[in-house]
Motif scaffolding. Structure first.
Motif, mmCIF file in Angstrom:
data_model
loop_
_atom_site.group_PDB
_atom_site.id
_atom_site.type_symbol
_atom_site.label_atom_id
_atom_site.label_comp_id
_atom_site.label_asym_id
_atom_site.label_seq_id
_atom_site.Cartn_x
_atom_site.Cartn_y
_atom_site.Cartn_z
ATOM 1 N N VAL A 121 0.712 51.808 50.770
ATOM 2 C CA VAL A 121 0.582 50.375 51.008
ATOM 3 C C VAL A 121 1.161 49.620 49.820
ATOM 4 C CG1 VAL A 121 -0.978 48.474 51.492
ATOM 5 C CG2 VAL A 121 -1.470 50.760 52.408
ATOM 6 N N GLU A 122 2.251 48.923 50.087
ATOM 7 C CA GLU A 122 2.937 48.167 49.045
ATOM 8 C C GLU A 122 2.467 46.713 49.030
ATOM 9 O OE1 GLU A 122 5.947 51.059 50.987
ATOM 10 O OE2 GLU A 122 4.452 49.602 51.659
ATOM 11 N N SER A 123 2.547 46.108 47.864
ATOM 12 C CA SER A 123 2.213 44.687 47.719
ATOM 13 C C SER A 123 2.944 44.122 46.511
ATOM 14 C CB SER A 123 0.707 44.496 47.567
ATOM 15 O OG SER A 123 0.239 45.145 46.411
ATOM 16 N N GLY A 124 2.916 42.796 46.405
ATOM 17 C CA GLY A 124 3.460 42.147 45.223
ATOM 18 C C GLY A 124 4.800 41.474 45.406
ATOM 19 N N GLY A 125 5.393 41.597 46.575
ATOM 20 C CA GLY A 125 6.668 40.946 46.809
ATOM 21 C C GLY A 125 6.527 39.443 46.925
ATOM 22 N N GLY A 126 7.660 38.774 47.040
ATOM 23 C CA GLY A 126 7.645 37.335 47.191
ATOM 24 C C GLY A 126 9.004 36.728 46.956
ATOM 25 N N TYR A 163 11.124 46.451 49.823
ATOM 26 C CA TYR A 163 10.888 47.551 48.893
ATOM 27 C C TYR A 163 9.767 48.442 49.421
ATOM 28 C CZ TYR A 163 14.001 45.512 45.436
ATOM 29 O OH TYR A 163 15.115 45.044 44.781
ATOM 30 N N TYR A 164 10.015 49.746 49.338
ATOM 31 C CA TYR A 164 9.071 50.743 49.835
ATOM 32 C C TYR A 164 8.745 51.746 48.739
ATOM 33 C CZ TYR A 164 10.943 49.232 54.397
ATOM 34 O OH TYR A 164 11.358 48.505 55.488
ATOM 35 N N CYS A 165 7.477 52.105 48.620
ATOM 36 C CA CYS A 165 7.192 53.266 47.795
ATOM 37 C C CYS A 165 7.210 54.504 48.689
ATOM 38 C CB CYS A 165 5.875 53.126 47.037
ATOM 39 S SG CYS A 165 4.392 53.223 48.048
ATOM 40 N N HIS A 166 7.418 55.654 48.083
ATOM 41 C CA HIS A 166 7.657 56.870 48.861
ATOM 42 C C HIS A 166 7.283 58.084 48.043
ATOM 43 C CE1 HIS A 166 9.425 59.255 51.988
ATOM 44 N NE2 HIS A 166 10.310 59.796 51.176
ATOM 45 N N ASN A 202 -4.419 56.157 41.780
ATOM 46 C CA ASN A 202 -3.477 56.474 42.874
ATOM 47 C C ASN A 202 -2.493 55.326 43.100
ATOM 48 O OD1 ASN A 202 -4.957 58.804 43.147
ATOM 49 N ND2 ASN A 202 -5.233 58.633 45.360
ATOM 50 N N MET A 203 -2.004 54.776 42.007
ATOM 51 C CA MET A 203 -1.122 53.620 42.085
ATOM 52 C C MET A 203 0.225 53.920 41.435
ATOM 53 S SD MET A 203 -2.836 50.971 43.465
ATOM 54 C CE MET A 203 -2.013 49.511 42.850
ATOM 55 N N VAL A 204 1.267 53.354 42.012
ATOM 56 C CA VAL A 204 2.592 53.359 41.398
ATOM 57 C C VAL A 204 3.086 51.913 41.382
ATOM 58 C CG1 VAL A 204 3.774 53.905 43.564
ATOM 59 C CG2 VAL A 204 4.888 54.411 41.375
ATOM 60 N N TYR A 205 3.782 51.557 40.313
ATOM 61 C CA TYR A 205 4.200 50.180 40.102
ATOM 62 C C TYR A 205 5.710 50.111 39.897
ATOM 63 C CZ TYR A 205 -0.766 49.955 38.951
ATOM 64 O OH TYR A 205 -2.138 50.072 38.980
ATOM 65 N N LEU A 206 6.258 48.942 40.191
ATOM 66 C CA LEU A 206 7.654 48.678 39.870
ATOM 67 C C LEU A 206 7.736 47.295 39.232
ATOM 68 C CD1 LEU A 206 10.572 49.654 39.978
ATOM 69 C CD2 LEU A 206 10.804 48.492 42.189
ATOM 70 N N GLY A 265 14.087 35.756 37.334
ATOM 71 C CA GLY A 265 12.642 35.897 37.316
ATOM 72 C C GLY A 265 12.176 37.338 37.377
ATOM 73 N N SER A 266 10.858 37.498 37.442
ATOM 74 C CA SER A 266 10.246 38.824 37.443
ATOM 75 C C SER A 266 9.214 38.939 38.553
ATOM 76 C CB SER A 266 9.548 39.085 36.099
ATOM 77 O OG SER A 266 10.457 39.075 35.031
ATOM 78 N N LEU A 267 9.029 40.161 38.996
ATOM 79 C CA LEU A 267 7.965 40.507 39.936
ATOM 80 C C LEU A 267 7.455 41.894 39.586
ATOM 81 C CD1 LEU A 267 9.273 39.465 43.485
ATOM 82 C CD2 LEU A 267 7.314 38.469 42.279
ATOM 83 N N ARG A 268 6.207 42.132 39.917
ATOM 84 C CA ARG A 268 5.635 43.465 39.759
ATOM 85 C C ARG A 268 5.118 43.920 41.116
ATOM 86 N NH1 ARG A 268 0.087 45.694 37.156
ATOM 87 N NH2 ARG A 268 0.831 47.656 36.271
ATOM 88 N N LEU A 269 5.707 44.985 41.626
ATOM 89 C CA LEU A 269 5.273 45.559 42.886
ATOM 90 C C LEU A 269 4.233 46.642 42.619
ATOM 91 C CD1 LEU A 269 8.685 45.961 44.739
ATOM 92 C CD2 LEU A 269 7.228 43.950 44.523
#
Length: 114
Positions: free
Chosen positions: A4-9, A93-96, A76-80, A15-19
């Motif tokens: 489950v991904e989140s943080g887009g916009g 953007y998808y995590c995998h 159990n988290m991965v970030y971008l 600018g910056s974002l953190r997924l």
């Protein structure tokens, strides 16, 4: 397997974002994780990958020096972390988890535009 991904916009160029991505249904601490993206009309592409401890990462050339992948095995988290965003970074953007190639989350939309 659930991702489950989140943080887009919507963000302005520069600018910056953190997924964020929360994973479940497998032993997260034993799995490499990656982020992919898919822009309109284009194929899904690998952006970055991280090993099980976070000591090894690799990046697609166009994001090197701007994006950073990290993980928290306790959560159990991965970030971008995405900095200096450009309009060409616009994509879903998808995590995998490469170990489970058939599983994908719903993705999170990142739009870079002024």
């Amino acid at each position: 397997v659930q991702l489950v991904e989140s943080g887009g916009g919507l963000v302005q160029p520069g600018g910056s974002l953190r997924l964020s991505c929360v994973a479940s249904g497998f032993t997260f601490s034993s799995a490499y994780m990656s982020w992919y993206r898919q822009a309109p009309g284009k194929e899904r592409e690998l952006v970055t990958i991280i090993d099980v401890t976070g000591s090894y990462t690799n990046y697609e050339n166009s994001v090197k020096g701007r994006f950073a992948i990290s993980r928290d095995n306790a959560k159990n988290m991965v970030y971008l972390q995405m900095n200096s965003l450009k309009p060409e970074d616009t994509a879903v953007y998808y995590c995998h988890a490469p170990r489970f190639p058939q599983y994908w989350g719903q993705g999170t939309q990142v739009t870079v535009s002024s």
